[in-house]
Design a protein around this motif. Structure first.
Motif, mmCIF file in Angstrom:
data_model
loop_
_atom_site.group_PDB
_atom_site.id
_atom_site.type_symbol
_atom_site.label_atom_id
_atom_site.label_comp_id
_atom_site.label_asym_id
_atom_site.label_seq_id
_atom_site.Cartn_x
_atom_site.Cartn_y
_atom_site.Cartn_z
ATOM 1 N N MET A 144 0.825 -1.206 0.000
ATOM 2 C CA MET A 144 0.000 0.000 0.000
ATOM 3 C C MET A 144 0.863 1.260 0.000
ATOM 4 S SD MET A 144 -3.063 -1.187 -0.211
ATOM 5 C CE MET A 144 -2.224 -2.406 -1.251
ATOM 6 N N LEU A 145 1.995 1.207 0.690
ATOM 7 C CA LEU A 145 2.906 2.352 0.684
ATOM 8 C C LEU A 145 3.470 2.596 -0.713
ATOM 9 C CD1 LEU A 145 4.944 1.855 3.994
ATOM 10 C CD2 LEU A 145 3.142 3.526 3.539
ATOM 11 N N LEU A 146 3.866 1.514 -1.399
ATOM 12 C CA LEU A 146 4.391 1.645 -2.765
ATOM 13 C C LEU A 146 3.322 2.207 -3.697
ATOM 14 C CD1 LEU A 146 6.506 1.132 -4.980
ATOM 15 C CD2 LEU A 146 5.605 -1.212 -5.155
ATOM 16 N N ALA A 147 2.115 1.686 -3.593
ATOM 17 C CA ALA A 147 1.018 2.179 -4.426
ATOM 18 C C ALA A 147 0.754 3.652 -4.152
ATOM 19 C CB ALA A 147 -0.250 1.355 -4.157
ATOM 20 N N ALA A 148 0.835 4.040 -2.885
ATOM 21 C CA ALA A 148 0.580 5.433 -2.513
ATOM 22 C C ALA A 148 1.622 6.365 -3.114
ATOM 23 C CB ALA A 148 0.566 5.566 -0.989
ATOM 24 N N VAL A 149 2.889 5.958 -3.118
ATOM 25 C CA VAL A 149 3.957 6.794 -3.680
ATOM 26 C C VAL A 149 3.730 7.021 -5.172
ATOM 27 C CG1 VAL A 149 6.410 6.873 -4.247
ATOM 28 C CG2 VAL A 149 5.676 6.172 -1.962
ATOM 29 N N ILE A 150 3.471 5.955 -5.914
ATOM 30 C CA ILE A 150 3.284 6.080 -7.366
ATOM 31 C C ILE A 150 2.036 6.904 -7.676
ATOM 32 C CG2 ILE A 150 2.858 4.805 -9.511
ATOM 33 C CD1 ILE A 150 4.415 2.464 -8.262
ATOM 34 N N TYR A 151 0.951 6.579 -6.998
ATOM 35 C CA TYR A 151 -0.317 7.276 -7.233
ATOM 36 C C TYR A 151 -0.179 8.771 -6.966
ATOM 37 C CZ TYR A 151 -5.136 8.788 -6.292
ATOM 38 O OH TYR A 151 -6.329 9.475 -6.275
ATOM 39 N N SER A 152 0.390 9.126 -5.817
ATOM 40 C CA SER A 152 0.433 10.528 -5.417
ATOM 41 C C SER A 152 1.451 11.339 -6.211
ATOM 42 C CB SER A 152 0.753 10.625 -3.927
ATOM 43 O OG SER A 152 0.831 11.971 -3.523
ATOM 44 N N ALA A 153 2.614 10.764 -6.482
ATOM 45 C CA ALA A 153 3.652 11.513 -7.182
ATOM 46 C C ALA A 153 3.199 11.978 -8.556
ATOM 47 C CB ALA A 153 4.913 10.659 -7.317
ATOM 48 N N PHE A 154 2.262 11.238 -9.159
ATOM 49 C CA PHE A 154 1.793 11.617 -10.501
ATOM 50 C C PHE A 154 0.380 12.200 -10.490
ATOM 51 C CE2 PHE A 154 5.295 8.805 -11.296
ATOM 52 C CZ PHE A 154 5.895 9.348 -12.428
ATOM 53 N N ARG A 155 -0.393 11.903 -9.473
ATOM 54 C CA ARG A 155 -1.746 12.466 -9.375
ATOM 55 C C ARG A 155 -1.740 13.884 -8.796
ATOM 56 N NH1 ARG A 155 -7.423 12.924 -10.012
ATOM 57 N NH2 ARG A 155 -8.137 14.048 -8.186
#
Length: 385
Positions: free
Chosen positions: A99-110
């Protein structure tokens, strides 16, 4: 042929409709996969923290090269990848790190998408409130519809809806006008220094930190709070719907009031603080629904004022950079603190007791907003853009 204003309205309609489920039901999904409130707070902080790190970079690149549309498209497409990693938590035995990895990718580009979109609207001369209102309506209607979808198909549905919505968003970008590029000249660098040392802009960032903490913590744990007062998940969507209708009404009607931005900022922070009081006393479902009207209105006044003031204080060449700074350094820092501290407080005193601290954060922001009335300001009426 659609006018530019209609194209921006469509863009905000799709943008906010796509993300409503993740905003409103994210922590319910995390609860379903066995995460604690403290872990939810850490993930929420990562979602905001990744944005803080990259938003200024996105803003400078957009200003320097005039590639705002391309940056938004790339951000939307890559954020889909991050969003679709979240449902894998249903099949992983210990999902927290994933979930932490998903959060980093999602937020850095969203995270850069909204400030870049705001800068394009403000730079076009189109009334920001008339455009942003479409985002509120889309968010409210979408989250109302999301409740039955979550009940029927599970909380992972929110990530599928996001993926579909952002594909439509990228298609919607095609017909928007391309912002001009700005040379990275010495004047550009001098303007940057002047912006970050402007005491009005610094004060605006401080207010944004506190409001970011209050609204993000209050919103992120709202679905958990609804369960805590023994209401169904569908009530989460219904409450958000009421709130966003109030937002839309203020976004559209505020220009007719002719109030100065600093007055809107003060009013918004005070109304937000008072609205959260109803979560604590009496803390019942009718009181919570009653709170949604002033909460939506307060958030809209704050958003109109903060975006407009950031645009006003920024040199013309730094429009996107100023909006990115407001979103990252101001709101973003507050959101990180709010997620971490809010998750810890909710673990210690319960999610209902946590809202006492949300009231305090918004109230202090109101006190700081008085600073705009005691210092020289070129503040203009909301009727300007």
């Amino acid at each position: 042929m659609l006018s530019d204003e209609r194209r921006y309205q469509l863009l905000y309609l799709v943008l906010y409709a796509a993300a409503n489920g993740i905003s409103g039901y994210r922590n319910v999904f995390f609860e379903d996969i066995g995460l604690s409130e403290a872990q939810m707070g850490v993930i929420g902080a990562v979602l905001v923290g990744a944005g803080i790190l990259v938003q200024p970079i996105w803003g400078v690149l957009a200003d320097a090269y005039g590639r705002t549309k391309l940056a938004m498209a790339v951000g939307a497409l890559v954020s889909i990848v991050g969003g679709l990693l979240f449902p894998l938590g249903l099949i992983v035995e210990s999902p927290f790190l994933l979930m932490l990895l998903a959060a980093v990718i999602y937020s850095a580009f969203r995270s850069p998408i909204i400030p870049l979109a705001n800068s394009m609207v403000m730079g076009s001369g189109i009334n920001f409130g008339n455009v942003r209102a479409f985002g509120s309506v889309a968010f409210g209607v979408g989250i109302l519809a999301m409740g039955p979808l979550v009940d029927a198909f599970g909380t992972a549905t929110i990530f599928v809806v996001y993926a579909v919505g952002m594909v439509i968003f990228v298609v919607s970008l095609r017909e928007l006008p391309k912002p001009p590029a700005t040379d990275l000249t010495p004047e550009f660098r001098a303007d940057s220094l002047r912006l970050v040392t402007d005491r009005r802009f610094v004060l605006l960032l401080l207010v944004a930190v506190l409001i970011g903490a209050a609204t993000t913590t209050g919103g992120a744990f709202f679905s958990v709070y609804i369960r805590a007062i023994d209401a169904g998940d569908s009530m989460t969507g219904a409450a958000w719907f009421v709130r966003t209708l109030a937002e839309a009404a203020v976004f559209v009607g505020a220009a007719r009031l002719g109030w100065r931005h600093r007055s809107q900022l003060l009013l918004g922070t005070v109304i937000l603080a008072l609205s959260f009081v109803l979560y604590v006393t009496p803390g019942t479902l009718p009181a919570v629904f009653l709170a949604q009207v002033p909460q939506g209105a307060g958030f809209a006044f704050f958003t109109l004022a903060s975006v407009s003031l950031a645009h006003e204080y920024a040199p013309e060449a730094l429009s996107a950079s100023a909006q990115a700074a407001l979103a990252a350094i101001g709101l973003g820092t507050g959101r990180v603190a709010g997620q971490v501290v809010g998750g810890w407080i909710a673990t210690v005193v319960g999610v209902e007791g946590m809202y006492v601290y949300v009231v305090l954060a918004a109230g202090i922001a109101g006190l700081l907003s008085l600073g705009f009335f005691v210092s020289p300001s070129s503040d203009r009426s909301v009727t300007v853009g």
